[in-house]
Scaffold this motif. Structure first.
Motif, PDB file in Angstrom:
ATOM      1  N   ILE A  12      39.954  40.325  51.713  1.00 57.53           N
ATOM      2  CA  ILE A  12      39.457  41.306  52.689  1.00 57.53           C
ATOM      3  C   ILE A  12      38.839  42.167  53.151  1.00 57.53           C
ATOM      4  O   ILE A  12      37.999  42.340  53.826  1.00 57.53           O
ATOM      5  N   ARG A  13      38.428  42.931  51.857  1.00 59.75           N
ATOM      6  CA  ARG A  13      37.542  43.301  52.146  1.00 59.75           C
ATOM      7  C   ARG A  13      35.901  43.653  51.795  1.00 59.75           C
ATOM      8  O   ARG A  13      35.128  43.743  51.263  1.00 59.75           O
ATOM      9  N   GLY A  14      36.642  42.133  51.212  1.00 58.11           N
ATOM     10  CA  GLY A  14      34.667  41.201  50.589  1.00 58.11           C
ATOM     11  C   GLY A  14      33.806  41.797  50.256  1.00 58.11           C
ATOM     12  O   GLY A  14      32.702  41.613  49.248  1.00 58.11           O
ATOM     13  N   GLY A  15      34.770  42.202  48.641  1.00 54.90           N
ATOM     14  CA  GLY A  15      34.334  42.503  47.768  1.00 54.90           C
ATOM     15  C   GLY A  15      35.254  43.666  46.767  1.00 54.90           C
ATOM     16  O   GLY A  15      36.130  43.697  46.812  1.00 54.90           O
ATOM     17  N   TYR A  16      34.718  43.370  44.942  1.00 59.57           N
ATOM     18  CA  TYR A  16      35.898  44.662  44.017  1.00 59.57           C
ATOM     19  C   TYR A  16      35.522  46.409  44.663  1.00 59.57           C
ATOM     20  O   TYR A  16      34.524  46.335  44.510  1.00 59.57           O
ATOM     21  N   VAL A  17      37.149  46.365  44.380  1.00 64.22           N
ATOM     22  CA  VAL A  17      36.984  47.517  44.459  1.00 64.22           C
ATOM     23  C   VAL A  17      38.115  47.820  43.889  1.00 64.22           C
ATOM     24  O   VAL A  17      39.795  47.625  43.807  1.00 64.22           O
ATOM     25  N   ALA A  18      37.806  48.358  42.527  1.00 60.72           N
ATOM     26  CA  ALA A  18      38.773  48.619  41.360  1.00 60.72           C
ATOM     27  C   ALA A  18      39.419  49.370  41.957  1.00 60.72           C
ATOM     28  O   ALA A  18      40.924  49.557  41.379  1.00 60.72           O
ATOM     29  N   GLY A  19      39.441  51.222  42.199  1.00 56.23           N
ATOM     30  CA  GLY A  19      40.399  51.701  42.638  1.00 56.23           C
ATOM     31  C   GLY A  19      41.198  51.924  43.186  1.00 56.23           C
ATOM     32  O   GLY A  19      41.804  53.249  43.472  1.00 56.23           O
ATOM     33  N   VAL A  20      41.198  51.059  43.943  1.00 52.59           N
ATOM     34  CA  VAL A  20      42.718  50.731  45.391  1.00 52.59           C
ATOM     35  C   VAL A  20      43.807  50.786  45.095  1.00 52.59           C
ATOM     36  O   VAL A  20      44.564  50.625  45.353  1.00 52.59           O
TER      37      VAL A  20
END
Length: 460
Positions: free
Chosen positions: A198-206
């Motif tokens: 959904i966010r279009g990229g890697y977001v480790a801390g979510v």
């Protein structure tokens, strides 16, 4: 009556009146939410002496502000089962308090999940997170979806739908969910993948509780169970006692229970019973943890199957009877309100020395009174089971720094955190003349940090 005593009496009565007024308002605004009422009542009763000594908390109306969540999100979760049938569940996220950091708290998938359950868990999380010393606020979420009996495909489709809506409200500096009952590594993985898409990229801390391959922390799986035992170990040490040679009963057989059993056994205890939602096993020779792990983590079977591999053990239908087994240390690690007044009296009569609440609010208020009145060493959930969220915060720190600590580093930090929680709770109890009452101590220590931050930030 001397003037100073009269003044103290007046301040105490004023605090009592304030607590009663706010609690009545909680009941009026949140009818039928019995679990939430219970959690609020347990905290409020502890805070009366703090409010009497610090009237600014009353002047700033901190209690009423603290019991009202900053945001309550309820949403529809449609999904399709393996037969092509469309199903609908309800999802929740309660973002309770962000005074000391982003909302932090697990997601629970269980048929019992409703607004009351999520609000009680979120309210408890405020104080639990404060006690860890980490900069994290309180939140909680979940759904009435039942993962039991569902295929991996069904669970994936449900969690993707759940995250499609939840993703609008979370982020590394806003709200960082984790797992809870019914939400393990598989579910976290599916949710993380959907969020990334959904966010279009890697977001480790979510999210925390992630797999080690994509930003998870060593020691997170063991953290709540190990932390439970580390806290109880400190509680026992203060009285010249230890786990060594003690008989222990642990309810549940999920993640928290398994690793509480593991650490207790490593410290020399003999764990003789554990359970699941169907019943419990009693093995007088000591629970074979490898069998339990294989049944629950690999084969995904019920605890009753333990006796097939260990025929000398006994299986009993129903969960409540586990507290009739004589033990010196009881670790309730299953679910809320699993120990009632009858079970508490049974444990005391059978010689229990210490209770450590590995689950969230596993003892009813009446059961807690039994333990405290009989001077049983009692570690309340918001302090005892804080190890999981503490290591989740450590996972957030590693993600921010793009680092991975060793298991030994994480475990050492966890032990230090649990020791500090115990010591801070004991000191708060002593300061407010409630010696050895860790319920009062943990509530006060957790409350003051959050309340002071709320005052510093103004009326927001």
């Amino acid at each position: 009556m001397p003037t100073i005593l009269k003044q103290e009496h007046t301040e105490m009565q004023f605090a009592i009146n304030y607590v009663n007024e706010v609690f009545e308002l909680v009941q009026k605004r949140n009818p039928y939410e019995s679990e939430f009422h219970q959690a609020v009542k347990e905290v409020f009763d502890s805070l009366i002496p703090v409010l009497a000594r610090n009237p600014i908390y009353i002047e700033q109306n901190i209690l009423e502000r603290m019991v009202e969540p900053e945001r309550v999100i309820s949403f529809k979760v449609p999904w399709v089962d393996d037969h092509g049938a469309v199903k609908v569940n309800r999802g929740f996220r309660v973002q309770f308090n962000s005074a000391i950091g982003p909302y932090k708290g697990g997601i629970r998938f269980h048929p019992s999940v409703n607004a009351s359950i999520v609000k009680f868990l979120g309210f408890e999380q405020i104080f639990k997170n404060s006690l860890t010393g980490q900069p994290i606020g309180g939140g909680k979420g979940g759904s009435d979806f039942d993962p039991k009996g569902k295929s991996d495909g069904e669970i994936m489709r449900f969690t993707q739908s759940f995250m499609s809506e939840l993703s609008k409200y979370i982020g590394p500096d806003v709200d960082v969910p984790a797992g809870d009952i019914g939400v393990g590594a598989r579910e976290i993985g599916f949710m993380f993948g959907q969020y990334k898409k959904i966010r279009g990229g890697y977001v480790a801390g979510v999210l925390t509780g992630k797999g080690l391959q994509y930003g998870g922390s060593l020691g997170r799986t063991e953290a709540t169970g190990y932390g439970t035992v580390y806290f109880v170990e400190e509680m026992l040490k203060d009285k010249g006692l230890s786990f060594k040679g003690r008989t222990v009963v642990v309810s549940g057989s999920g993640n928290v229970s398994i690793y509480a059993i593991e650490k207790a056994q490593q410290l020399g205890a003999k764990v003789v019973a554990c359970s699941d939602s169907s019943g419990y096993i009693y093995d007088k020779q000591g629970i074979n943890l490898e069998t339990v792990k294989h049944l629950k983590e690999v084969e995904k079977k019920r605890i009753r199957d333990y006796v097939n591999k260990h025929p000398h053990a006994q299986y009993f239908e129903g969960c409540q009877g586990i507290w009739s087994i004589p033990c010196e240390i009881a670790l309730p690690c299953a679910t809320q309100n699993e120990i009632d007044e009858i079970s508490a009296n049974m444990l005391v009569s059978n010689g229990v020395v210490a209770i450590g609440e590995g689950a969230n609010m596993p003892s009813t208020l009446d059961a807690m009174r039994v333990f405290l009145d009989r001077k049983i060493l009692f570690g309340p959930a918001k302090a005892v089971n804080a190890g999981g969220v503490a290591v989740s915060a450590l996972e957030m720190a590693q993600n921010s720094m793009r680092l991975s600590w060793t298991f030994e580093e994480v475990d050492a930090k966890l032990q230090e955190i649990m020791k500090n929680i115990y010591r801070n709770s004991m000191n708060a109890a002593l300061e407010y003349e409630a010696v050895d009452n860790l319920v009062v101590g943990a509530n006060i220590a957790g409350f003051k940090k959050v309340a002071d931050a709320m005052i510093a930030q103004g009326v927001v």
